[in-house]
Design a protein around this motif. Structure first.
Motif, PDB file in Angstrom:
ATOM      1  N   GLY A  40      29.880  35.396   2.552  1.00 42.67           N
ATOM      2  CA  GLY A  40      28.845  34.414   2.865  1.00 42.67           C
ATOM      3  C   GLY A  40      28.396  34.437   4.309  1.00 42.67           C
ATOM      4  N   GLY A  41      29.091  35.211   5.151  1.00 43.58           N
ATOM      5  CA  GLY A  41      28.707  35.290   6.560  1.00 43.58           C
ATOM      6  C   GLY A  41      28.605  33.919   7.178  1.00 43.58           C
ATOM      7  N   GLY A  42      27.736  33.782   8.142  1.00 44.40           N
ATOM      8  CA  GLY A  42      27.545  32.489   8.796  1.00 44.40           C
ATOM      9  C   GLY A  42      26.373  31.724   8.228  1.00 44.40           C
ATOM     10  N   CYS A  43      25.744  32.260   7.174  1.00 42.65           N
ATOM     11  CA  CYS A  43      24.528  31.634   6.643  1.00 42.65           C
ATOM     12  C   CYS A  43      24.771  30.208   6.157  1.00 42.65           C
ATOM     13  CB  CYS A  43      23.941  32.474   5.517  1.00 42.65           C
ATOM     14  SG  CYS A  43      23.248  34.038   6.080  1.00 42.65           S
ATOM     15  N   GLU A  44      25.847  30.024   5.410  1.00 41.07           N
ATOM     16  CA  GLU A  44      26.111  28.685   4.882  1.00 41.07           C
ATOM     17  C   GLU A  44      26.369  27.694   6.007  1.00 41.07           C
ATOM     18  OE1 GLU A  44      28.910  26.373   1.632  1.00 41.07           O
ATOM     19  OE2 GLU A  44      29.280  28.491   2.051  1.00 41.07           O
ATOM     20  N   ILE A  45      27.104  28.122   7.012  1.00 41.28           N
ATOM     21  CA  ILE A  45      27.390  27.241   8.156  1.00 41.28           C
ATOM     22  C   ILE A  45      26.097  26.895   8.895  1.00 41.28           C
ATOM     23  CG2 ILE A  45      28.571  27.107  10.386  1.00 41.28           C
ATOM     24  CD1 ILE A  45      30.737  28.977   9.082  1.00 41.28           C
ATOM     25  N   VAL A  46      25.249  27.900   9.115  1.00 36.30           N
ATOM     26  CA  VAL A  46      23.979  27.672   9.814  1.00 36.30           C
ATOM     27  C   VAL A  46      23.066  26.789   8.969  1.00 36.30           C
ATOM     28  CG1 VAL A  46      21.881  28.810  10.670  1.00 36.30           C
ATOM     29  CG2 VAL A  46      24.126  29.794  11.172  1.00 36.30           C
ATOM     30  N   GLN A  47      22.993  27.074   7.655  1.00 37.16           N
ATOM     31  CA  GLN A  47      22.097  26.335   6.762  1.00 37.16           C
ATOM     32  C   GLN A  47      22.491  24.872   6.586  1.00 37.16           C
ATOM     33  OE1 GLN A  47      19.158  27.362   5.318  1.00 37.16           O
ATOM     34  NE2 GLN A  47      19.410  29.142   6.624  1.00 37.16           N
ATOM     35  N   THR A  48      23.750  24.543   6.845  1.00 40.36           N
ATOM     36  CA  THR A  48      24.194  23.151   6.699  1.00 40.36           C
ATOM     37  C   THR A  48      24.459  22.482   8.044  1.00 40.36           C
ATOM     38  OG1 THR A  48      26.478  23.913   6.412  1.00 40.36           O
ATOM     39  CG2 THR A  48      25.172  23.557   4.404  1.00 40.36           C
ATOM     40  N   SER A  49      24.108  23.145   9.135  1.00 38.98           N
ATOM     41  CA  SER A  49      24.359  22.575  10.466  1.00 38.98           C
ATOM     42  C   SER A  49      23.343  21.489  10.787  1.00 38.98           C
ATOM     43  CB  SER A  49      24.288  23.674  11.532  1.00 38.98           C
ATOM     44  OG  SER A  49      22.946  24.026  11.774  1.00 38.98           O
ATOM     45  N   GLU A  50      23.594  20.775  11.847  1.00 43.53           N
ATOM     46  CA  GLU A  50      22.669  19.729  12.294  1.00 43.53           C
ATOM     47  C   GLU A  50      21.335  20.319  12.760  1.00 43.53           C
ATOM     48  OE1 GLU A  50      23.505  17.976  16.316  1.00 43.53           O
ATOM     49  OE2 GLU A  50      25.363  19.141  16.121  1.00 43.53           O
ATOM     50  N   TYR A  51      21.321  21.611  13.068  1.00 42.22           N
ATOM     51  CA  TYR A  51      20.100  22.266  13.543  1.00 42.22           C
ATOM     52  C   TYR A  51      19.254  22.820  12.403  1.00 42.22           C
ATOM     53  CZ  TYR A  51      22.538  21.885  17.944  1.00 42.22           C
ATOM     54  OH  TYR A  51      23.204  21.390  19.037  1.00 42.22           O
ATOM     55  N   SER A  52      19.699  22.630  11.157  1.00 42.18           N
ATOM     56  CA  SER A  52      18.947  23.158  10.015  1.00 42.18           C
ATOM     57  C   SER A  52      17.788  22.247   9.624  1.00 42.18           C
ATOM     58  CB  SER A  52      19.873  23.379   8.818  1.00 42.18           C
ATOM     59  OG  SER A  52      20.351  22.136   8.327  1.00 42.18           O
ATOM     60  N   LYS A  53      17.676  21.094  10.275  1.00 42.51           N
ATOM     61  CA  LYS A  53      16.566  20.167  10.012  1.00 42.51           C
ATOM     62  C   LYS A  53      15.962  19.714  11.333  1.00 42.51           C
ATOM     63  CE  LYS A  53      18.332  18.263   5.708  1.00 42.51           C
ATOM     64  NZ  LYS A  53      18.752  17.042   5.017  1.00 42.51           N
ATOM     65  N   LEU A  54      14.679  19.455  11.290  1.00 47.69           N
ATOM     66  CA  LEU A  54      13.976  18.896  12.446  1.00 47.69           C
ATOM     67  C   LEU A  54      13.249  17.654  11.941  1.00 47.69           C
ATOM     68  CD1 LEU A  54      13.082  19.247  15.430  1.00 47.69           C
ATOM     69  CD2 LEU A  54      11.110  20.485  14.551  1.00 47.69           C
ATOM     70  N   THR A 101      17.607  30.676  17.117  1.00 48.51           N
ATOM     71  CA  THR A 101      18.572  31.763  17.294  1.00 48.51           C
ATOM     72  C   THR A 101      19.513  31.447  18.450  1.00 48.51           C
ATOM     73  OG1 THR A 101      16.980  33.339  16.392  1.00 48.51           O
ATOM     74  CG2 THR A 101      18.821  34.261  17.627  1.00 48.51           C
ATOM     75  N   TYR A 102      18.977  30.870  19.514  1.00 49.50           N
ATOM     76  CA  TYR A 102      19.806  30.420  20.632  1.00 49.50           C
ATOM     77  C   TYR A 102      20.851  29.419  20.126  1.00 49.50           C
ATOM     78  CZ  TYR A 102      21.171  27.627  24.680  1.00 49.50           C
ATOM     79  OH  TYR A 102      21.894  26.943  25.616  1.00 49.50           O
ATOM     80  N   ARG A 103      20.421  28.473  19.297  1.00 48.41           N
ATOM     81  CA  ARG A 103      21.353  27.480  18.752  1.00 48.41           C
ATOM     82  C   ARG A 103      22.417  28.137  17.872  1.00 48.41           C
ATOM     83  NH1 ARG A 103      21.973  23.271  21.786  1.00 48.41           N
ATOM     84  NH2 ARG A 103      20.035  22.183  22.174  1.00 48.41           N
ATOM     85  N   GLU A 104      22.015  29.142  17.101  1.00 46.95           N
ATOM     86  CA  GLU A 104      22.992  29.865  16.273  1.00 46.95           C
ATOM     87  C   GLU A 104      24.085  30.480  17.141  1.00 46.95           C
ATOM     88  OE1 GLU A 104      21.766  32.500  12.961  1.00 46.95           O
ATOM     89  OE2 GLU A 104      19.725  31.901  13.524  1.00 46.95           O
ATOM     90  N   VAL A 105      23.679  31.125  18.217  1.00 46.77           N
ATOM     91  CA  VAL A 105      24.616  31.855  19.069  1.00 46.77           C
ATOM     92  C   VAL A 105      25.467  30.909  19.903  1.00 46.77           C
ATOM     93  CG1 VAL A 105      24.786  33.486  20.997  1.00 46.77           C
ATOM     94  CG2 VAL A 105      23.166  33.922  19.145  1.00 46.77           C
ATOM     95  N   PHE A 106      24.842  29.938  20.556  1.00 49.00           N
ATOM     96  CA  PHE A 106      25.566  29.148  21.549  1.00 49.00           C
ATOM     97  C   PHE A 106      26.056  27.781  21.059  1.00 49.00           C
ATOM     98  CE2 PHE A 106      22.950  32.084  24.058  1.00 49.00           C
ATOM     99  CZ  PHE A 106      23.966  32.728  24.741  1.00 49.00           C
ATOM    100  N   SER A 107      25.447  27.202  20.050  1.00 49.65           N
ATOM    101  CA  SER A 107      25.878  25.886  19.574  1.00 49.65           C
ATOM    102  C   SER A 107      26.695  25.996  18.283  1.00 49.65           C
ATOM    103  CB  SER A 107      24.672  24.974  19.338  1.00 49.65           C
ATOM    104  OG  SER A 107      23.972  24.780  20.542  1.00 49.65           O
ATOM    105  N   CYS A 112      23.190  33.752  10.951  1.00 50.23           N
ATOM    106  CA  CYS A 112      22.705  33.863   9.582  1.00 50.23           C
ATOM    107  C   CYS A 112      21.808  35.101   9.500  1.00 50.23           C
ATOM    108  CB  CYS A 112      21.912  32.603   9.217  1.00 50.23           C
ATOM    109  SG  CYS A 112      20.999  32.724   7.672  1.00 50.23           S
ATOM    110  N   ASP A 113      22.161  36.023   8.599  1.00 51.44           N
ATOM    111  CA  ASP A 113      21.378  37.259   8.457  1.00 51.44           C
ATOM    112  C   ASP A 113      19.924  36.970   8.085  1.00 51.44           C
ATOM    113  OD1 ASP A 113      23.700  38.621   9.031  1.00 51.44           O
ATOM    114  OD2 ASP A 113      24.120  39.190   6.956  1.00 51.44           O
ATOM    115  N   TRP A 114      19.702  35.996   7.212  1.00 47.68           N
ATOM    116  CA  TRP A 114      18.342  35.646   6.800  1.00 47.68           C
ATOM    117  C   TRP A 114      17.540  35.110   7.987  1.00 47.68           C
ATOM    118  CZ3 TRP A 114      16.546  37.264   2.312  1.00 47.68           C
ATOM    119  CH2 TRP A 114      17.450  37.534   1.288  1.00 47.68           C
TER     120      TRP A 114
END
Length: 171
Positions: A40-54, A101-107, A112-114
């Protein structure tokens, strides 16, 4: 690259972006795990993070709306305003994607590959649309009109060297 080929390339890249954003929007609303890398890589973590919504709106849906807007600007009749609209949307889209992408890397500290594929797509779209805008209108090349060949009046004109005055009288 011809103006037609460049436009077709931009449309193709945009359609790929629409596909990626549609998939990410679908998995968000369906509540399913994304197909992503090993385990599942990091996609699930990224997709459910606080940064996945604005403001409560999934960023995947915002991306989908952006790609559809870019596609619409590419399908408009060719004009400077249409090219400017494409540039504006791709620059804003790239800025937003770079921030995420910055948030993915640093926060979030997961990738997420997608999301990264969308980042690459919008980067390419931005570069190509800026190039398309800066090179301006490229009218289609019409074939050159055929030149009429005029036969010389006499053999003397035909044999006359260039740059010399014509001979007067008999040779």
């Amino acid at each position: 690259m011809s103006a037609r080929t460049l436009r077709i390339t931009l449309i193709a890249l945009t359609l790929i972006g629409v596909g990626v954003a549609t998939y990410l929007t679908y998995i968000h609303y369906a509540g399913i795990k994304p197909l992503c890398g090993r385990n599942g890589g990091g996609c699930e973590i990224v997709q459910t993070s606080e940064y996945s919504k604005l403001a409560g709106i999934p960023v995947a849906l915002i991306g989908l709306i952006g790609y559809v807007g870019i596609l619409a600007s590419l399908l408009l009749p060719q004009s400077e305003n249409g090219r400017l609209a494409t540039v504006a949307m791709t620059v804003v889209g790239f800025g937003f994607s770079a921030y995420l992408t910055y948030r993915e890397v640093f926060s979030i500290q997961h990738l997420c590959d997608w999301c990264l594929s969308s980042f690459v797509i919008i980067f390419l779209l931005m570069c190509l649309s800026v190039w398309r805008f800066l090179r301006g209108e490229q009218p289609a090349r019409a074939p050159a009109p055929a030149r009429e060949r005029v036969a010389p009046d006499s053999a003397r004109e035909q044999a006359q060297p260039l740059g010399r005055p014509p001979l007067i009288g008999p040779p």
